[in-house]
Design an enzyme around this catalytic site. Structure first.
Site, PDB file in Angstrom:
ATOM      1  N   LYS A 177     -11.114   5.462  43.914  1.00 58.45           N
ATOM      2  CA  LYS A 177     -10.217   4.637  44.725  1.00 58.45           C
ATOM      3  C   LYS A 177     -10.837   3.284  45.077  1.00 58.45           C
ATOM      4  O   LYS A 177     -10.181   2.264  44.951  1.00 58.45           O
ATOM      5  CB  LYS A 177      -9.825   5.362  46.024  1.00 58.45           C
ATOM      6  CG  LYS A 177      -9.018   6.619  45.820  1.00 58.45           C
ATOM      7  CD  LYS A 177      -8.602   7.266  47.134  1.00 58.45           C
ATOM      8  CE  LYS A 177      -9.735   7.686  48.012  1.00 58.45           C
ATOM      9  NZ  LYS A 177     -10.529   8.826  47.542  1.00 58.45           N
ATOM     10  N   ARG A 226     -15.316  18.818  51.421  1.00 57.42           N
ATOM     11  CA  ARG A 226     -14.398  17.677  51.415  1.00 57.42           C
ATOM     12  C   ARG A 226     -13.264  17.891  50.415  1.00 57.42           C
ATOM     13  O   ARG A 226     -12.108  17.546  50.692  1.00 57.42           O
ATOM     14  CB  ARG A 226     -15.155  16.382  51.098  1.00 57.42           C
ATOM     15  CG  ARG A 226     -15.992  15.920  52.281  1.00 57.42           C
ATOM     16  CD  ARG A 226     -17.039  14.885  51.938  1.00 57.42           C
ATOM     17  NE  ARG A 226     -16.511  13.702  51.301  1.00 57.42           N
ATOM     18  CZ  ARG A 226     -17.247  12.905  50.522  1.00 57.42           C
ATOM     19  NH1 ARG A 226     -18.505  13.189  50.270  1.00 57.42           N
ATOM     20  NH2 ARG A 226     -16.715  11.830  49.992  1.00 57.42           N
ATOM     21  N   ARG A 248     -26.483   8.451  49.725  1.00 57.87           N
ATOM     22  CA  ARG A 248     -25.523   8.909  50.750  1.00 57.87           C
ATOM     23  C   ARG A 248     -25.760  10.377  51.044  1.00 57.87           C
ATOM     24  O   ARG A 248     -25.706  11.216  50.160  1.00 57.87           O
ATOM     25  CB  ARG A 248     -24.081   8.706  50.276  1.00 57.87           C
ATOM     26  CG  ARG A 248     -23.591   7.298  50.487  1.00 57.87           C
ATOM     27  CD  ARG A 248     -22.151   7.105  50.091  1.00 57.87           C
ATOM     28  NE  ARG A 248     -21.220   7.986  50.788  1.00 57.87           N
ATOM     29  CZ  ARG A 248     -19.915   7.797  50.802  1.00 57.87           C
ATOM     30  NH1 ARG A 248     -19.389   6.760  50.179  1.00 57.87           N
ATOM     31  NH2 ARG A 248     -19.115   8.642  51.431  1.00 57.87           N
ATOM     32  N   ARG A 294      -2.855  10.193  55.018  1.00 59.01           N
ATOM     33  CA  ARG A 294      -3.522  11.397  54.501  1.00 59.01           C
ATOM     34  C   ARG A 294      -2.680  12.654  54.709  1.00 59.01           C
ATOM     35  O   ARG A 294      -3.037  13.704  54.221  1.00 59.01           O
ATOM     36  CB  ARG A 294      -4.883  11.571  55.168  1.00 59.01           C
ATOM     37  CG  ARG A 294      -5.854  10.504  54.720  1.00 59.01           C
ATOM     38  CD  ARG A 294      -7.239  10.778  55.194  1.00 59.01           C
ATOM     39  NE  ARG A 294      -8.093   9.682  54.746  1.00 59.01           N
ATOM     40  CZ  ARG A 294      -9.393   9.728  54.742  1.00 59.01           C
ATOM     41  NH1 ARG A 294     -10.007  10.795  55.170  1.00 59.01           N
ATOM     42  NH2 ARG A 294     -10.093   8.702  54.336  1.00 59.01           N
ATOM     43  N   ARG A 331     -23.487   9.803  42.535  1.00 62.27           N
ATOM     44  CA  ARG A 331     -23.432   8.718  43.523  1.00 62.27           C
ATOM     45  C   ARG A 331     -24.463   8.962  44.618  1.00 62.27           C
ATOM     46  O   ARG A 331     -25.123   8.032  45.091  1.00 62.27           O
ATOM     47  CB  ARG A 331     -22.022   8.626  44.119  1.00 62.27           C
ATOM     48  CG  ARG A 331     -21.863   7.489  45.119  1.00 62.27           C
ATOM     49  CD  ARG A 331     -20.453   7.349  45.622  1.00 62.27           C
ATOM     50  NE  ARG A 331     -20.163   8.342  46.652  1.00 62.27           N
ATOM     51  CZ  ARG A 331     -18.989   8.470  47.262  1.00 62.27           C
ATOM     52  NH1 ARG A 331     -17.981   7.696  46.917  1.00 62.27           N
ATOM     53  NH2 ARG A 331     -18.800   9.373  48.195  1.00 62.27           N
TER      54      ARG A 331
END
Length: 191
Positions: free
Chosen positions: A14, A145, A134, A89, A128
């Site tokens: 996204k 998630r 992260r 959402r 990532r």
């Protein structure tokens, strides 16, 4: 106005595709997270109310988020349109967004649904995490998630299908290939 909702699971691309859409179509970017942080940092009335929810570990109510988005939208008088990132959402949020946009004589033009299989999403997010450091890009958090996404957020696709505004985008391939599909979808509804 060209108003786009970009949609997809964590790791679907996204953010990468939003940047390209903004450049290609000259849109403004509205990220609910950024708006929320700006209101809190600015000490606005909406920010102070939101801060009280966050301090208690609660979600900021939809009405408050919609009021913040309306304020940002109203500040963009000569905008060609916006891309909504991270909102809606849920179906109630989508309905509230529609009402707020309709009050401004506009609506969501298209919802771009970046579709990627879970296995690919997990691999992307783990990679990532290695690159960016992260802490939330670990297997346990990623799986959690994705579960939340599938149970709470994915049903939103059906809402936009019923609205006639859903565009399924294959979110696998090169960044350019995926963006070509996005451009085709946006141009077909914006013609």
């Amino acid at each position: 106005m060209l108003n786009i909702v970009i949609f997809g699971a964590p790791g679907s691309g996204k953010g990468t595709q939003s940047e390209r859409i903004i450049q290609e179509f000259g849109l403004d970017h509205i990220s609910t997270g950024d708006v929320l942080r700006a209101e809190i940092k600015g000490g606005t009335e909406l920010g102070r109310i939101a801060s009280k929810y966050i301090e208690k570990g609660q979600l900021v109510p939809d009405e408050l988020i919609i009021d913040m988005l309306a304020k940002v939208l109203d500040s963009k008088e000569n905008s060609k349109g916006v891309i909504f990132d991270g909102f809606p959402r849920t179906i109630p949020q989508a309905k509230a967004l529609k009402k707020m946009l309709n009050e401004r004589n506009t609506d969501v033009t298209v919802m771009l649904n970046l579709q990627v299989e879970d296995e690919e999403l997990i691999n992307r997010l783990l990679e990532r995490g290695k690159v960016s450091g992260r802490s939330d890009d670990n297997l346990e958090t990623i799986q959690s998630r994705l579960k939340v996404y599938h149970t709470q957020t994915a049903p939103l696709a059906e809402y936009y299908i019923q609205e006639g505004k859903h565009a399924a985008i294959k979110g696998v391939g090169t960044i350019e290939e995926i963006f070509a599909s996005i451009k085709e979808a946006v141009n077909s509804v914006n013609a």
